[in-house]
Design a protein around this motif. Structure first.
Motif, PDB file in Angstrom:
ATOM      1  N   LEU A 138     -51.479  34.151  40.486  1.00  0.00           N
ATOM      2  CA  LEU A 138     -51.421  32.883  41.216  1.00  0.00           C
ATOM      3  C   LEU A 138     -52.811  32.306  41.429  1.00  0.00           C
ATOM      4  O   LEU A 138     -52.988  31.383  42.233  1.00  0.00           O
ATOM      5  CB  LEU A 138     -50.742  33.094  42.571  1.00  0.00           C
ATOM      6  CG  LEU A 138     -49.257  33.463  42.549  1.00  0.00           C
ATOM      7  CD1 LEU A 138     -48.785  33.846  43.937  1.00  0.00           C
ATOM      8  CD2 LEU A 138     -48.426  32.313  42.015  1.00  0.00           C
ATOM      9  N   SER A 139     -53.797  32.825  40.743  1.00  0.00           N
ATOM     10  CA  SER A 139     -55.180  32.410  40.959  1.00  0.00           C
ATOM     11  C   SER A 139     -55.379  30.927  40.680  1.00  0.00           C
ATOM     12  O   SER A 139     -54.646  30.311  39.910  1.00  0.00           O
ATOM     13  CB  SER A 139     -56.125  33.241  40.081  1.00  0.00           C
ATOM     14  OG  SER A 139     -55.824  33.058  38.710  1.00  0.00           O
ATOM     15  N   HIS A 140     -56.370  30.357  41.355  1.00  0.00           N
ATOM     16  CA  HIS A 140     -56.736  28.946  41.180  1.00  0.00           C
ATOM     17  C   HIS A 140     -55.569  28.014  41.496  1.00  0.00           C
ATOM     18  O   HIS A 140     -55.304  27.050  40.781  1.00  0.00           O
ATOM     19  CB  HIS A 140     -57.271  28.707  39.767  1.00  0.00           C
ATOM     20  CG  HIS A 140     -58.470  29.521  39.425  1.00  0.00           C
ATOM     21  ND1 HIS A 140     -59.747  29.191  39.816  1.00  0.00           N
ATOM     22  CD2 HIS A 140     -58.583  30.707  38.755  1.00  0.00           C
ATOM     23  CE1 HIS A 140     -60.596  30.108  39.391  1.00  0.00           C
ATOM     24  NE2 HIS A 140     -59.924  31.041  38.759  1.00  0.00           N
ATOM     25  N   ASN A 141     -54.840  28.332  42.551  1.00  0.00           N
ATOM     26  CA  ASN A 141     -53.835  27.455  43.139  1.00  0.00           C
ATOM     27  C   ASN A 141     -54.078  27.429  44.644  1.00  0.00           C
ATOM     28  O   ASN A 141     -54.725  28.324  45.187  1.00  0.00           O
ATOM     29  CB  ASN A 141     -52.418  27.955  42.853  1.00  0.00           C
ATOM     30  CG  ASN A 141     -51.988  27.718  41.413  1.00  0.00           C
ATOM     31  OD1 ASN A 141     -51.678  26.602  41.014  1.00  0.00           O
ATOM     32  ND2 ASN A 141     -51.975  28.791  40.621  1.00  0.00           N
ATOM     33  N   GLN A 142     -53.572  26.445  45.317  1.00  0.00           N
ATOM     34  CA  GLN A 142     -53.755  26.342  46.771  1.00  0.00           C
ATOM     35  C   GLN A 142     -52.550  26.949  47.478  1.00  0.00           C
ATOM     36  O   GLN A 142     -51.866  26.291  48.265  1.00  0.00           O
ATOM     37  CB  GLN A 142     -53.939  24.875  47.164  1.00  0.00           C
ATOM     38  CG  GLN A 142     -55.183  24.241  46.576  1.00  0.00           C
ATOM     39  CD  GLN A 142     -56.465  24.905  47.065  1.00  0.00           C
ATOM     40  OE1 GLN A 142     -56.693  25.034  48.254  1.00  0.00           O
ATOM     41  NE2 GLN A 142     -57.304  25.329  46.131  1.00  0.00           N
ATOM     42  N   VAL A 143     -52.282  28.216  47.219  1.00  0.00           N
ATOM     43  CA  VAL A 143     -51.130  28.875  47.824  1.00  0.00           C
ATOM     44  C   VAL A 143     -51.577  29.745  48.995  1.00  0.00           C
ATOM     45  O   VAL A 143     -52.730  30.160  49.075  1.00  0.00           O
ATOM     46  CB  VAL A 143     -50.378  29.745  46.800  1.00  0.00           C
ATOM     47  CG1 VAL A 143     -49.824  28.894  45.676  1.00  0.00           C
ATOM     48  CG2 VAL A 143     -51.293  30.836  46.234  1.00  0.00           C
ATOM     49  N   THR A 144     -50.639  30.005  49.889  1.00  0.00           N
ATOM     50  CA  THR A 144     -50.869  30.928  50.994  1.00  0.00           C
ATOM     51  C   THR A 144     -49.768  31.970  50.981  1.00  0.00           C
ATOM     52  O   THR A 144     -48.647  31.710  50.520  1.00  0.00           O
ATOM     53  CB  THR A 144     -50.871  30.196  52.345  1.00  0.00           C
ATOM     54  OG1 THR A 144     -49.610  29.514  52.510  1.00  0.00           O
ATOM     55  CG2 THR A 144     -51.993  29.178  52.409  1.00  0.00           C
ATOM     56  N   LEU A 145     -50.071  33.144  51.486  1.00  0.00           N
ATOM     57  CA  LEU A 145     -49.094  34.223  51.552  1.00  0.00           C
ATOM     58  C   LEU A 145     -48.402  34.213  52.901  1.00  0.00           C
ATOM     59  O   LEU A 145     -49.036  33.954  53.935  1.00  0.00           O
ATOM     60  CB  LEU A 145     -49.773  35.572  51.332  1.00  0.00           C
ATOM     61  CG  LEU A 145     -50.439  35.792  49.974  1.00  0.00           C
ATOM     62  CD1 LEU A 145     -51.041  37.184  49.906  1.00  0.00           C
ATOM     63  CD2 LEU A 145     -49.446  35.595  48.838  1.00  0.00           C
ATOM     64  N   CYS A 146     -47.116  34.519  52.872  1.00  0.00           N
ATOM     65  CA  CYS A 146     -46.390  34.623  54.132  1.00  0.00           C
ATOM     66  C   CYS A 146     -47.033  35.733  54.961  1.00  0.00           C
ATOM     67  O   CYS A 146     -47.047  36.894  54.531  1.00  0.00           O
ATOM     68  CB  CYS A 146     -44.917  34.920  53.864  1.00  0.00           C
ATOM     69  SG  CYS A 146     -44.082  33.562  53.010  1.00  0.00           S
ATOM     70  N   PRO A 147     -47.541  35.392  56.161  1.00  0.00           N
ATOM     71  CA  PRO A 147     -48.388  36.334  56.885  1.00  0.00           C
ATOM     72  C   PRO A 147     -47.664  37.323  57.777  1.00  0.00           C
ATOM     73  O   PRO A 147     -48.265  38.297  58.205  1.00  0.00           O
ATOM     74  CB  PRO A 147     -49.251  35.401  57.741  1.00  0.00           C
ATOM     75  CG  PRO A 147     -48.362  34.223  57.996  1.00  0.00           C
ATOM     76  CD  PRO A 147     -47.487  34.077  56.788  1.00  0.00           C
ATOM     77  N   HIS A 148     -46.409  37.073  58.101  1.00  0.00           N
ATOM     78  CA  HIS A 148     -45.769  37.899  59.102  1.00  0.00           C
ATOM     79  C   HIS A 148     -44.671  38.740  58.483  1.00  0.00           C
ATOM     80  O   HIS A 148     -43.891  38.250  57.669  1.00  0.00           O
ATOM     81  CB  HIS A 148     -45.175  37.032  60.212  1.00  0.00           C
ATOM     82  CG  HIS A 148     -46.181  36.127  60.841  1.00  0.00           C
ATOM     83  ND1 HIS A 148     -47.312  36.597  61.450  1.00  0.00           N
ATOM     84  CD2 HIS A 148     -46.227  34.767  60.930  1.00  0.00           C
ATOM     85  CE1 HIS A 148     -48.015  35.564  61.911  1.00  0.00           C
ATOM     86  NE2 HIS A 148     -47.379  34.450  61.605  1.00  0.00           N
ATOM     87  N   PRO A 149     -44.551  39.989  58.884  1.00  0.00           N
ATOM     88  CA  PRO A 149     -43.473  40.818  58.367  1.00  0.00           C
ATOM     89  C   PRO A 149     -42.122  40.293  58.785  1.00  0.00           C
ATOM     90  O   PRO A 149     -41.968  39.699  59.840  1.00  0.00           O
ATOM     91  CB  PRO A 149     -43.764  42.201  58.971  1.00  0.00           C
ATOM     92  CG  PRO A 149     -44.617  41.932  60.161  1.00  0.00           C
ATOM     93  CD  PRO A 149     -45.399  40.693  59.860  1.00  0.00           C
ATOM     94  N   ALA A 150     -41.142  40.509  57.904  1.00  0.00           N
ATOM     95  CA  ALA A 150     -39.804  40.016  58.192  1.00  0.00           C
ATOM     96  C   ALA A 150     -39.261  40.669  59.448  1.00  0.00           C
ATOM     97  O   ALA A 150     -39.486  41.843  59.730  1.00  0.00           O
ATOM     98  CB  ALA A 150     -38.875  40.301  57.005  1.00  0.00           C
ATOM     99  N   GLY A 151     -38.517  39.877  60.235  1.00  0.00           N
ATOM    100  CA  GLY A 151     -37.845  40.410  61.406  1.00  0.00           C
ATOM    101  C   GLY A 151     -38.661  40.349  62.672  1.00  0.00           C
ATOM    102  O   GLY A 151     -38.222  40.839  63.715  1.00  0.00           O
ATOM    103  N   THR A 152     -39.866  39.761  62.641  1.00  0.00           N
ATOM    104  CA  THR A 152     -40.673  39.691  63.858  1.00  0.00           C
ATOM    105  C   THR A 152     -40.329  38.488  64.700  1.00  0.00           C
ATOM    106  O   THR A 152     -40.734  38.407  65.861  1.00  0.00           O
ATOM    107  CB  THR A 152     -42.167  39.621  63.495  1.00  0.00           C
ATOM    108  OG1 THR A 152     -42.400  38.425  62.747  1.00  0.00           O
ATOM    109  CG2 THR A 152     -42.580  40.823  62.676  1.00  0.00           C
TER     110      THR A 152
END
Length: 675
Positions: free
Chosen positions: A418-432
């Motif tokens: 996914l390099s050289h894209n303006q993406v972000t990763l989902c930061p929180h674990p599921a179920g919080t």
């Protein structure tokens, strides 16, 4: 005798007269500066290698002693002539290689010699400055040939007379000539299966009708269009290489074929059903004008409908990278249910067909990198999407998000770029219960994922556990200056599996990351940061590769050469750091490590008195200066404790006798002063 071993059995090599070597039925005289064929070699030799010598003539008596010869190689000599009777004792010759010689000089006499070989199966005439007329003469009577190479000659035009008698030919190599026209040259080659015409000057391929051909390579020409013959006959074609040409349109392929690999990369190809400005050309046709002597034929082609008539159900590999494609026509990919590798990188793609169940189910590799994609769409509730996908390359696009849950059904994916894209990763674990951005990319729980590249994605910290449930072995976070600004808890989720980590240009400090929590790490890139000291946590690792280039390191600790790090390290990059020339003990220690390579050792310098010097070749004055500095420091170190002791003693005495001293001063100087 020298004894060698191969395939579990002993093989005896013997030195023959002339410095040649013999093994079983093969005599090797390669590179012996021979000007003629030695006559005193083994008479029962079946293979004779005379490559890379200075032989100019194969005379009538040159091979008389070798009546059992099956294979003869005389490449890279100065061979100008083979006399007509040269092979009269070698009637069983099957393979003859004469590449890279000067056979154009007396080609007609050489042709007479070749015509006496009734059992010849393979002939290599590459690199002999032969014209098409010369080739025609040389192969005229070689009806037994199954493989012929005339690559690297000066052939310009081929017609039906050149290969007319080669009825048994299976493979023909014509690459690296100057061919610009072919006129029915292969029509009589009914058994031909492999044809290589790469690196020539063909402007087009029209009325392609070699139904028996399995492999056709016409790469590196100047072809603008490819038209197969309009027939319902089944073509045996399995591999078609049209790469590195000037194709303007998708080729008009045979309607029925066994095509498995189609290479169209490095062309100028696009689709024209719809233009970028929205204009529809669905009903527009193109007319190809075919001029053959005094006959002119006009072929009318509907740019998209004609493509649809081709059966591509057996296609496995489609490479259309480095073209000018900005969209794919509707239904284009649906024609390829067996496709396993699709390469569309380095195009102008702005859209990609919506991912849906049943589309590209067999796909293993999908490369959409270096395009202009702003989004990927997926059919709602599609279920299994790309179920066999293993490699997904989306780098260098304009993506900010991916379809939600797109990886939940890719059960085999191992590599994601996914390099050289303006993406972000989902930061929180599921179920919080914590709110997540609707545009974040969720890779949590993708157990098969082992390689992930997020270079230059402008990541703003890696809070939470974005890699939870993955099996990452290779992680690239380079060129993200804010990536390490958040909680380093993400390390916990990859601690046991991570082997390769790139933190280049991530504003890393010496204490930002505790690397001792990554016991499996083997390769680490810390270049282009601002490290002033060597991270102490690295000393506990068993790294094989370490990159410390472009930092602010003045020296490395002695621990870098000690186990376990010093024992495991095999390659290191150290250049572009301001090392101190007077503290190079670590450099000497690294040089003594067995098996370690400083790959940029020629670029490593140290500083002394504003001068940049090579650590391994310090001038004598610099060495003396460093030694003098060391002596001064030694004196200072020795004198400092004494001075401190005296100072402390004086302070103790003063404080102890303070009252008495004051009284003494007052008694002597305490008289009243008159006004």
């Amino acid at each position: 005798l020298a004894v060698g071993w191969g395939s579990g059995a002993a093989t005896t090599w013997a030195t023959s007269p002339g410095g040649c070597e013999a093994v079983q039925s093969t005599v090797d005289c390669t590179g012996r500066w021979l000007s003629s064929v030695p006559g005193n070699l083994r008479g029962d030799a079946e293979e004779l290698l005379l490559d890379d010598n200075t032989i100019q003539v194969l005379g009538n008596d040159s091979l008389l002693s070798y009546r059992q010869l099956r294979c003869l190689s005389v490449t890279k000599n100065r061979l100008e002539l083979i006399e007509p009777g040269a092979f009269r004792s070698s009637q069983g010759l099957h393979v003859l290689s004469l590449a890279n010689n000067l056979l154009f000089t007396h080609y007609s006499l050489t042709a007479a010699a070749l015509s006496t070989l009734p059992a010849l199966r393979t002939l290599d005439l590459a690199g002999n400055l032969l014209t098409d007329d010369m080739v025609s003469v040389l192969v005229w009577n070689l009806s037994s040939l199954k493989s012929l190479s005339v690559a690297g000659n000066v052939i310009m035009r081929l017609d039906s007379s050149v290969f007319v008698n080669l009825t048994q030919l299976l493979e023909l190599n014509l690459e690296k000539n100057y061919i610009f026209e072919i006129d029915q040259a292969f029509e009589g080659l009914q058994k031909l299966q492999k044809l290589n015409i790469a690196y020539n000057y063909l402007p087009c391929v029209a009325e392609f009708g070699l139904t028996q051909l399995r492999v056709l390579n016409v790469s590196y020409n100047v072809i603008e269009w490819f038209l197969a013959l309009e027939t319902d006959d089944l073509f045996e074609l399995e591999v078609l290489d049209l790469s590195h040409n000037h194709l303007l349109f998708f080729p008009v392929l045979p309607r029925q074929s066994k095509l498995r690999s189609l290479l169209l990369n490095h062309n100028e190809m696009s689709f024209y059903q719809v233009l970028p400005n929205g204009t529809s050309l669905a009903n527009v046709t193109v007319q190809f004008l075919l001029v053959d002597g005094n006959t002119t034929n006009i072929t009318t082609v509907s740019l998209w409908d004609e493509i649809c008539q081709s059966n591509l159900s057996s296609l496995r590999l489609l490479d259309m990278s480095q073209n000018q494609i900005w969209y794919l026509p509707e239904g284009f990919l649906a024609q390829m249910p067996s496709l396993t590798h699709l390469k569309l990188n380095q195009n102008c793609l702005k859209t990609f067909p919506p991912l849906e169940r049943g589309l590209l189910d067999a796909l293993v590799e999908l490369d959409l990198s270096q395009n202009q994609l702003a989004e990927l769409r997926a059919e709602a509730g599609a279920g299994d999407i790309l179920p066999n996908l293993q490699l997904f390359n989306l780098s260098s696009n304009r993506l900010r998000e991916l379809p939600p849950g797109v990886f939940s059904h890719t059960r085999k994916i191992t590599t994601l770029d996914l390099s050289h894209n303006q993406v972000t990763l989902c930061p929180h674990p599921a179920g919080t219960g914590q709110a997540e951005s609707p545009t974040c990319v969720d890779i949590r729980g993708v157990k098969t994922l082992t390689h992930l590249s997020l270079a230059s994605c402008d990541l703003q910290g890696l809070g939470g556990h974005p890699f939870q449930g993955t099996s990452l072995m290779h992680l690239d976070l380079s060129d993200n200056p804010q990536a390490l600004s958040g909680d380093p808890a993400w390390l916990q989720d990859v601690a046991l599996t991570l082997q390769v980590l790139s933190l280049r240009n991530t504003s890393l400090s010496s204490t930002s990351v505790d690397f001792s929590t990554l016991p499996s790490l083997e390769r680490l890139d810390l270049s282009e940061n601002s490290l002033t000291t060597f991270p102490t946590s690295l000393g506990a690792l068993k790294l094989r590769s370490l990159d410390l280039r472009d930092n602010l390191l003045a020296a490395l600790p002695a621990a870098v050469a000690r186990p376990p790090l010093g024992r495991s390290l095999r390659e290191v990059y150290l250049s572009h750091n301001p090392y101190n020339c007077c503290t190079l003990g670590w450099w000497d220690a690294l040089q003594r490590l067995e098996g370690l390579r400083v790959l940029d050792g020629q670029e490593v310098t140290c500083s002394h008195a504003a001068r940049a010097l090579r650590p391994g070749a310090l001038p004598e004055p610099v060495v003396r200066s460093c030694q003098e500095v060391d002596v001064v420091l030694l004196y200072l170190v020795l004198a400092l404790p004494t001075c401190l002791t005296l100072l402390v003693a004086f302070a103790v005495v003063f404080l102890t006798l303070k009252e008495k001293l004051l009284q003494m001063v007052k008694s002597r100087c305490g008289g009243s002063s008159p006004y």
